[in-house]
Write a protein that holds these residues in place. Structure first.
Motif, PDB file in Angstrom:
ATOM      1  N   UNK A   1      -0.446   5.502  -8.048  1.00  0.00           N
ATOM      2  CA  UNK A   1      -1.391   4.402  -8.263  1.00  0.00           C
ATOM      3  C   UNK A   1      -0.894   3.126  -7.608  1.00  0.00           C
ATOM      4  N   UNK A   2      -1.842   2.250  -7.287  1.00  0.00           N
ATOM      5  CA  UNK A   2      -1.475   0.985  -6.654  1.00  0.00           C
ATOM      6  C   UNK A   2      -0.600   0.147  -7.574  1.00  0.00           C
ATOM      7  N   UNK A   3      -0.913   0.170  -8.859  1.00  0.00           N
ATOM      8  CA  UNK A   3      -0.103  -0.537  -9.850  1.00  0.00           C
ATOM      9  C   UNK A   3       0.682   0.475 -10.658  1.00  0.00           C
TER      10      UNK A   3
ATOM     11  N   UNK B   1       4.005  -8.472   0.308  1.00  0.00           N
ATOM     12  CA  UNK B   1       3.361  -7.242   0.768  1.00  0.00           C
ATOM     13  C   UNK B   1       4.381  -6.356   1.471  1.00  0.00           C
ATOM     14  N   UNK B   2       4.333  -5.055   1.158  1.00  0.00           N
ATOM     15  CA  UNK B   2       5.217  -4.073   1.767  1.00  0.00           C
ATOM     16  C   UNK B   2       4.383  -3.046   2.527  1.00  0.00           C
ATOM     17  N   UNK B   3       4.992  -2.293   3.446  1.00  0.00           N
ATOM     18  CA  UNK B   3       4.221  -1.275   4.178  1.00  0.00           C
ATOM     19  C   UNK B   3       3.576  -0.272   3.226  1.00  0.00           C
ATOM     20  N   UNK B   4       2.443   0.285   3.672  1.00  0.00           N
ATOM     21  CA  UNK B   4       1.766   1.294   2.877  1.00  0.00           C
ATOM     22  C   UNK B   4       1.009   0.735   1.694  1.00  0.00           C
ATOM     23  N   UNK B   5       0.545  -0.505   1.789  1.00  0.00           N
ATOM     24  CA  UNK B   5      -0.211  -1.162   0.718  1.00  0.00           C
ATOM     25  C   UNK B   5       0.596  -1.255  -0.568  1.00  0.00           C
ATOM     26  N   UNK B   6       1.898  -1.406  -0.425  1.00  0.00           N
ATOM     27  CA  UNK B   6       2.757  -1.594  -1.582  1.00  0.00           C
ATOM     28  C   UNK B   6       2.922  -3.083  -1.837  1.00  0.00           C
TER      29      UNK B   6
END
Length: 236
Positions: free
Chosen positions: A24-26, A110-115
């Motif tokens: 999950x995103x979160x 913001x981190x790579x891969x929408x992290x």
């Protein structure tokens, strides 16, 4: 003799690709913290002229590691927080509020891969300008490099200016009491003394936990922050 019959082989059955899973995103631990939060939102436009002028000064100096507008805004937020005890509180698991005399400032990274991760400027209110600049850059770079900390910041800053996003309604995750989204600079038509003219502004969009602070308190904070930003000058 009759020609032999030609029998077509049955077409292979289509294969079904198994759906891929992704986290999950979160993180669930973060999602769980949202239980009980009473979210409210507010926004205010702020003129960008002073920050733009400060940025031009920085460019002329051409010094490595120079402060960006985002860093200048973080400094201004720290100064405004000093005037508002409710925006210096941390929310405990039981909902109790603990006011911080010295406080951290959170910065979404913001981190790579929408992290997404959060850097923390420790005891931001205690730092002189030069130390603030150094710490800001260091903490963000270390967070991008994989540093993970349990952020204990009353207010977290976030922005998607690189994507041209002017406003957004972020979530607020305890122990923080507010998340401030700073939009990209854009033009807005403003009535100034009866004359309609375009002015470059940034929109401050804040989500706050109503358990910790009421709307009047947040509005007063935004007004102080507006004064800090519109009157910004490079310290020293």
């Amino acid at each position: 003799p009759a020609a032999p019959a030609v029998v077509s082989a049955p077409a292979p059955a289509p294969t079904m690709n198994s759906p891929s899973t992704r986290p999950p995103a979160l993180h669930p631990a973060i999602t769980k913290r949202l239980d009980g939060v009473v979210s409210a939102n507010m926004e205010l436009d702020v003129r960008f002229a002073a920050l733009r002028a400060a940025r031009e000064q920085v460019k002329q100096r051409a010094v490595a590691g120079s402060p960006s507008p985002s860093l200048m805004m973080a400094w201004a937020v720290t100064r405004a927080m000093e005037k508002h005890p409710a925006l210096r509180c941390l929310t405990g698991r039981d909902g109790a509020l603990a006011e911080q005399a010295d406080f951290d400032l959170g910065i979404a990274v913001a981190l790579p891969g929408d992290k997404l991760a959060t850097a923390a400027i420790p005891r931001a209110n205690r730092l002189a300008w030069a130390d603030f600049v150094t710490t800001y850059h260091r903490e963000i770079e270390e967070t991008r490099g994989g540093k993970v900390v349990d952020v204990q910041a009353p207010v977290n800053l976030t922005s998607l200016g690189a994507f041209g996003i002017e406003k957004a309604w972020p979530i607020v995750v305890p122990p923080a009491v507010a998340t401030l989204f700073i939009g990209t600079a854009h033009e807005k038509m403003i009535n100034e003394g009866g004359v309609i003219l375009p002015v470059q502004v940034v929109t401050l969009s804040i989500t706050f936990d109503h358990r910790a602070v009421n709307g009047v308190g947040v509005a007063a904070f935004l007004q102080d922050l507006k004064r800090e930003l519109e009157g910004f000058a490079l310290p020293g």
